[in-house]
Design an enzyme around this catalytic site. Sequence first.
Site, PDB file in Angstrom:
ATOM      1  N   LYS A  46       0.876  -1.172   0.000  1.00 54.13           N
ATOM      2  CA  LYS A  46       0.000   0.000   0.000  1.00 54.13           C
ATOM      3  C   LYS A  46       0.913   1.221   0.000  1.00 54.13           C
ATOM      4  O   LYS A  46       1.594   1.493   0.984  1.00 54.13           O
ATOM      5  CB  LYS A  46      -0.891  -0.045   1.243  1.00 54.13           C
ATOM      6  N   GLU A  95      -0.194  -8.448   4.049  1.00 53.97           N
ATOM      7  CA  GLU A  95      -0.548  -9.779   3.571  1.00 53.97           C
ATOM      8  C   GLU A  95      -1.423  -9.606   2.324  1.00 53.97           C
ATOM      9  O   GLU A  95      -2.267  -8.703   2.277  1.00 53.97           O
ATOM     10  CB  GLU A  95      -1.338 -10.473   4.685  1.00 53.97           C
ATOM     11  N   ALA A  97      -4.415 -10.482  -0.072  1.00 54.80           N
ATOM     12  CA  ALA A  97      -5.720 -11.165  -0.051  1.00 54.80           C
ATOM     13  C   ALA A  97      -6.189 -11.330  -1.499  1.00 54.80           C
ATOM     14  O   ALA A  97      -6.730 -10.405  -2.104  1.00 54.80           O
ATOM     15  CB  ALA A  97      -6.725 -10.357   0.760  1.00 54.80           C
ATOM     16  N   ASP A 140     -15.699  -0.254  12.144  1.00 56.03           N
ATOM     17  CA  ASP A 140     -16.052  -0.028  10.739  1.00 56.03           C
ATOM     18  C   ASP A 140     -16.145  -1.338   9.966  1.00 56.03           C
ATOM     19  O   ASP A 140     -15.627  -1.467   8.867  1.00 56.03           O
ATOM     20  CB  ASP A 140     -15.015   0.912  10.115  1.00 56.03           C
TER      21      ASP A 140
HETATM   22  P1  ATP Z   1      -8.904   3.696   2.572  1.00 58.36           P
HETATM   23  O1  ATP Z   1      -7.884   4.616   2.017  1.00 58.36           O
HETATM   24  O2  ATP Z   1      -9.944   4.392   3.338  1.00 58.36           O
HETATM   25  O3  ATP Z   1      -8.338   2.502   3.264  1.00 58.36           O
HETATM   26  P2  ATP Z   1      -9.680   1.833   0.607  1.00 58.36           P
HETATM   27  O4  ATP Z   1      -9.893   0.737   1.565  1.00 58.36           O
HETATM   28  O5  ATP Z   1     -10.610   1.920  -0.539  1.00 58.36           O
HETATM   29  O6  ATP Z   1      -9.696   3.181   1.303  1.00 58.36           O
HETATM   30  P3  ATP Z   1      -7.017   0.855   0.287  1.00 58.36           P
HETATM   31  O7  ATP Z   1      -7.050   0.236   1.623  1.00 58.36           O
HETATM   32  O8  ATP Z   1      -5.848   1.679  -0.090  1.00 58.36           O
HETATM   33  O9  ATP Z   1      -8.231   1.784   0.026  1.00 58.36           O
HETATM   34  O10 ATP Z   1      -7.213  -0.297  -0.769  1.00 58.36           O
HETATM   35  C1  ATP Z   1      -7.600  -0.060  -2.089  1.00 58.36           C
HETATM   36  C2  ATP Z   1      -8.085  -1.366  -2.664  1.00 58.36           C
HETATM   37  O11 ATP Z   1      -6.975  -2.246  -2.832  1.00 58.36           O
HETATM   38  C3  ATP Z   1      -9.054  -2.107  -1.790  1.00 58.36           C
HETATM   39  O12 ATP Z   1     -10.333  -1.755  -2.102  1.00 58.36           O
HETATM   40  C4  ATP Z   1      -8.777  -3.572  -2.109  1.00 58.36           C
HETATM   41  O13 ATP Z   1      -9.579  -3.975  -3.195  1.00 58.36           O
HETATM   42  C5  ATP Z   1      -7.338  -3.570  -2.530  1.00 58.36           C
HETATM   43  N1  ATP Z   1      -6.485  -4.056  -1.454  1.00 58.36           N
HETATM   44  C6  ATP Z   1      -6.049  -3.358  -0.397  1.00 58.36           C
HETATM   45  N2  ATP Z   1      -5.270  -4.099   0.401  1.00 58.36           N
HETATM   46  C7  ATP Z   1      -5.210  -5.317  -0.177  1.00 58.36           C
HETATM   47  C8  ATP Z   1      -4.568  -6.553   0.175  1.00 58.36           C
HETATM   48  N3  ATP Z   1      -3.831  -6.664   1.274  1.00 58.36           N
HETATM   49  N4  ATP Z   1      -4.738  -7.605  -0.636  1.00 58.36           N
HETATM   50  C9  ATP Z   1      -5.503  -7.497  -1.739  1.00 58.36           C
HETATM   51  N5  ATP Z   1      -6.138  -6.377  -2.124  1.00 58.36           N
HETATM   52  C10 ATP Z   1      -5.996  -5.287  -1.358  1.00 58.36           C
HETATM   53 MG    MG Z   2      -8.765   0.079   2.806  1.00 59.44          MG
END
Ligand code: ATP
Ligand code: MG
Length: 276
Positions: A46, A95, A97, A140
Site C-alpha cells: 500500500k 498480507e 488477499a 467499521d
Molecule cells: P482507505 O484509504 O480508506 O483505506 P480503501 O480501503 O478503498 O480506502 P485501500 O485500503 O488503499 O483503500 O485499498 C484499495 C483497494 O486495494 C481495496 O479496495 C482492495 O480492493 C485492494 N487491497 C487493499 N489491500 C489489499 C490486500 N492486502 N490484498 C488485496 N487487495 C488489497
Molecule cells: Mg482500505
Amino acid sequence: MAPELLERVPQISLKSFDIGCLIGKGQFGRVYIAREKLSGYIVALKVLSIEELIKVNAERQLRREVEIQTNLRHPNILRLLGYFQDDIYFVLILEYAAKGELYKQLVKSRRLKEKKASRYIAQTAKALSYIHQKHVIHRDIKPENLLIDFHDEIKIADFGLSVHTIQRRRTICGTLDYLPPEMVEGKEHDEKIDLWSLGVLCYELLTGTAPFEEACHTATYKRIAKVEFTLPDHLSFEACNLICSLLQHDPKQRLPLKDVLKHPWIREYEGQPSSN
Ligand code: ATP
Ligand code: MG
C-alpha cells in the site's frame, strides 16, 4: 526531506520488491501486488503519498492503523508485515488477499448463499472476539473492509482509517448503513458496536442490501434508532434469529461473540468445505 511519519526501517525499500500490477486505489494511494526479491514472498504494497497524508492531516490515523495492526496476529485479520518510507512514499507491506473485497463478491453475486455467509460471519466473529480481548474495537465492519484470501478466508482490514472509511461507503446514503443506534443518537459506545455491525453485515450478505438503507440520511437515522427492518421470506429461521439477536437497540442485549459462534446457524455449516 520528508518529515518522519514513523520509524524508518532502513534495510527495506521499494527496490526490495518486484512490483506487479495495481490491485486497488484508496484515498491516499495505490495498492500493488509485489514479490519480495529475497524470499519470493507475495505481498500487497500500500503505497501512500506522504504529501497527501500531510495535506489531509491523516498522519495520526495512519499511525494508529500501523500500531494496531502490527500487534494483531489472527488468521482472519490482515497481517501488516512491515512498513518503510522514502522521501515521497510511505509504504505498508500487507498480507495479500487474493480474492479482494467481500463487497465486490457481494455486488457480483447480489447475495450470498447461507452456507457461505455463515462461514464469513463465523470468521469475522472469531477475529472480532480476538481484537476485543485486546481491547481494540474495529468500528467499521462492512463488506468494503473485509478482504478474502485465496482460501476464501475473511481478512479484516482497515484498522484506524475507520474515521475516513466511514464516510466513504459507496451507496447513496451508505455512510450510515452500519452505524449502531448509540452512535446515531450521539451516545457513548463500546466494543458492542461491532456486534451491531456484524448483524448488519449478516443481513446484507444474505439479502444484498443493508437493513436500514434509505434514500436519505434522516430516514436511515430514524430506522436505525427504531431498529426498523424487515426480514425477507427466503431467509432461514436460524439466520433471522441470529440477525435479530445482534440487531438489538440495547448494546447489552446483543448476542455476545462467544454465543454467536455457538449459534445453530453458525454450527450448521461449521467445518464444511468453503466452495458454494
Ligand atoms: P482507505 O484509504 O480508506 O483505506 P480503501 O480501503 O478503498 O480506502 P485501500 O485500503 O488503499 O483503500 O485499498 C484499495 C483497494 O486495494 C481495496 O479496495 C482492495 O480492493 C485492494 N487491497 C487493499 N489491500 C489489499 C490486500 N492486502 N490484498 C488485496 N487487495 C488489497
Ligand atoms: Mg482500505
